[in-house]
Enzyme design. Structure first.
Site, PDB file in Angstrom:
ATOM      1  N   PRO A 145     -23.509 -42.850  64.402  1.00 37.97           N
ATOM      2  CA  PRO A 145     -24.032 -43.438  65.917  1.00 37.97           C
ATOM      3  C   PRO A 145     -22.550 -43.074  66.779  1.00 37.97           C
ATOM      4  O   PRO A 145     -22.412 -43.282  67.872  1.00 37.97           O
ATOM      5  CB  PRO A 145     -23.968 -44.651  65.709  1.00 37.97           C
ATOM      6  CG  PRO A 145     -23.675 -44.860  64.153  1.00 37.97           C
ATOM      7  CD  PRO A 145     -23.697 -43.681  63.452  1.00 37.97           C
ATOM      8  N   GLU A 175     -22.084 -48.250  54.872  1.00 35.24           N
ATOM      9  CA  GLU A 175     -21.284 -48.649  56.001  1.00 35.24           C
ATOM     10  C   GLU A 175     -20.749 -47.517  56.658  1.00 35.24           C
ATOM     11  O   GLU A 175     -19.831 -47.462  57.763  1.00 35.24           O
ATOM     12  CB  GLU A 175     -20.233 -49.836  55.659  1.00 35.24           C
ATOM     13  CG  GLU A 175     -20.723 -51.063  55.349  1.00 35.24           C
ATOM     14  CD  GLU A 175     -21.498 -51.387  56.782  1.00 35.24           C
ATOM     15  OE1 GLU A 175     -21.038 -51.449  57.804  1.00 35.24           O
ATOM     16  OE2 GLU A 175     -22.761 -51.955  56.482  1.00 35.24           O
ATOM     17  N   ARG A 180     -37.748 -26.200  66.364  1.00 34.89           N
ATOM     18  CA  ARG A 180     -38.827 -25.708  67.450  1.00 34.89           C
ATOM     19  C   ARG A 180     -38.314 -24.849  68.440  1.00 34.89           C
ATOM     20  O   ARG A 180     -39.067 -24.353  69.155  1.00 34.89           O
ATOM     21  CB  ARG A 180     -39.696 -27.014  67.844  1.00 34.89           C
ATOM     22  CG  ARG A 180     -39.096 -27.900  69.067  1.00 34.89           C
ATOM     23  CD  ARG A 180     -39.978 -28.919  69.525  1.00 34.89           C
ATOM     24  NE  ARG A 180     -41.022 -28.488  70.469  1.00 34.89           N
ATOM     25  CZ  ARG A 180     -40.730 -28.396  71.647  1.00 34.89           C
ATOM     26  NH1 ARG A 180     -39.602 -28.209  72.217  1.00 34.89           N
ATOM     27  NH2 ARG A 180     -41.789 -28.032  72.346  1.00 34.89           N
ATOM     28  N   ASP A 209     -41.296 -27.606  78.640  1.00 38.26           N
ATOM     29  CA  ASP A 209     -41.077 -28.987  77.808  1.00 38.26           C
ATOM     30  C   ASP A 209     -40.580 -30.009  78.957  1.00 38.26           C
ATOM     31  O   ASP A 209     -39.870 -29.843  79.803  1.00 38.26           O
ATOM     32  CB  ASP A 209     -39.725 -28.539  77.096  1.00 38.26           C
ATOM     33  CG  ASP A 209     -40.339 -28.344  75.538  1.00 38.26           C
ATOM     34  OD1 ASP A 209     -41.534 -28.365  75.325  1.00 38.26           O
ATOM     35  OD2 ASP A 209     -39.467 -27.794  74.841  1.00 38.26           O
TER      36      ASP A 209
HETATM   37  N1  ADE Z   1     -26.654 -42.982  61.334  1.00 37.23           N
HETATM   38  C1  ADE Z   1     -26.822 -44.311  61.734  1.00 37.23           C
HETATM   39  N2  ADE Z   1     -27.108 -44.557  63.016  1.00 37.23           N
HETATM   40  C2  ADE Z   1     -27.170 -43.152  63.628  1.00 37.23           C
HETATM   41  C3  ADE Z   1     -27.471 -42.700  64.651  1.00 37.23           C
HETATM   42  N3  ADE Z   1     -27.965 -43.524  65.759  1.00 37.23           N
HETATM   43  N4  ADE Z   1     -27.521 -41.508  64.928  1.00 37.23           N
HETATM   44  C4  ADE Z   1     -27.073 -40.572  63.714  1.00 37.23           C
HETATM   45  N5  ADE Z   1     -26.783 -41.066  62.752  1.00 37.23           N
HETATM   46  C5  ADE Z   1     -26.836 -42.326  62.266  1.00 37.23           C
END
Ligand code: ADE
Length: 245
Positions: free
Chosen positions: A98, A126, A164, A179
């Site tokens: 994230p 984690e 794709r 698209d």
């Molecule tokens: N791993 C955990 N959350 C994630 C996300 N939002 N994007 C990519 N990998 C992740």
């Protein structure tokens, strides 16, 4: 050059394999348009419990994936010499996280053109020991501002978007250029049979057979929708139009 292979380092490779086994992506794999390769990280554990994670130094919640185990798994795919070469076929290592760069259609288009082999590293628990990231990861990639239990679903999403875009995977290249999001515009509304449903008729212009009129209608609808639903994208589209004129 275009993308030919994606390798995955994961504790749950079956989640990714299954997620990419169907529909157009499944066909692309069967036809050899993309080669997907799965590495089970646990196979590289060295202790008798086959452990892949441990508690963080300094305390804190959860468990972290160990740098040494991940490194051995990564090293089974790519030698250090290959990794440090400037060759275009050098594998490009991406950690799903994230904290990464947001996945967009533009980024996917760029990666399909510039990398032959991507390595997706899927974290779990984690997170991942920072020394693995420093030593092996070229870039971190996020699929959105939310936290998944692991990188596997993120790897499936990113792979689907990339595959794709490989030439020939989507039969009609017009579908890719039409698209949602190509050129920062959303798609215009679409209709198929029946021509009347719940008292609603398909717009006359689409039945007119006049291709120039149909194109103009689609463009207008795309602009109208984008302005309404995604003002952020519309601003980019307008800025792009100014640059082009
Ligand atoms: N791993 C955990 N959350 C994630 C996300 N939002 N994007 C990519 N990998 C992740």
């Amino acid at each position: 050059m275009s993308l030919k292979k994606i390798s995955y380092l994961s504790l749950f490779p079956g989640m990714i394999d299954q997620g990419l086994a169907h529909s157009l992506v499944g066909k692309a794999r069967a036809a050899g348009a993309i080669d997907l390769h799965f590495v089970q990280v646990r196979d590289f554990a060295t202790d008798k419990h086959r452990s892949v994670d441990d508690t963080p130094y300094g305390g804190g919640a959860g468990m972290l994936l160990r740098a040494d185990v991940l490194f051995q798994a990564w090293n089974s795919l790519t030698s250090l010499e290959e990794k440090s070469s400037a060759s275009p076929s050098r594998p490009y290592t991406v950690l799903l996280s994230p904290q990464g760069r947001p996945l967009t259609q533009d980024l996917a288009r760029d990666w399909v053109l510039t990398h032959e082999h991507l390595i997706f590293v899927c974290g779990h628990y984690e997170g991942v020991d920072e020394r693995f990231i420093e030593a092996c990861v070229d870039e971190e990639l996020s699929i959105g501002d939310y936290v998944l239990t692991g990188g596997e679903f993120a790897a499936v999403v990113a792979s689907d978007v990339l595959i794709r875009l490989i030439p020939g995977v989507v039969g009609n290249s017009e579908s890719v250029s039409r698209d949602s999001l190509e050129g920062n515009l959303l798609k215009s509304p679409q209709y198929t049979r029946p021509s009347e449903f719940l008292g609603k008729k398909v717009p006359d212009v689409l039945l007119s057979g006049n291709h120039a009129k149909i194109e103009a209608w689609r463009k207008d609808e795309s602009e109208r929708r984008t302005k309404l639903k995604r003002p952020d994208l519309y601003a980019k589209y307008e800025a792009g139009k100014k640059l082009r004129s």
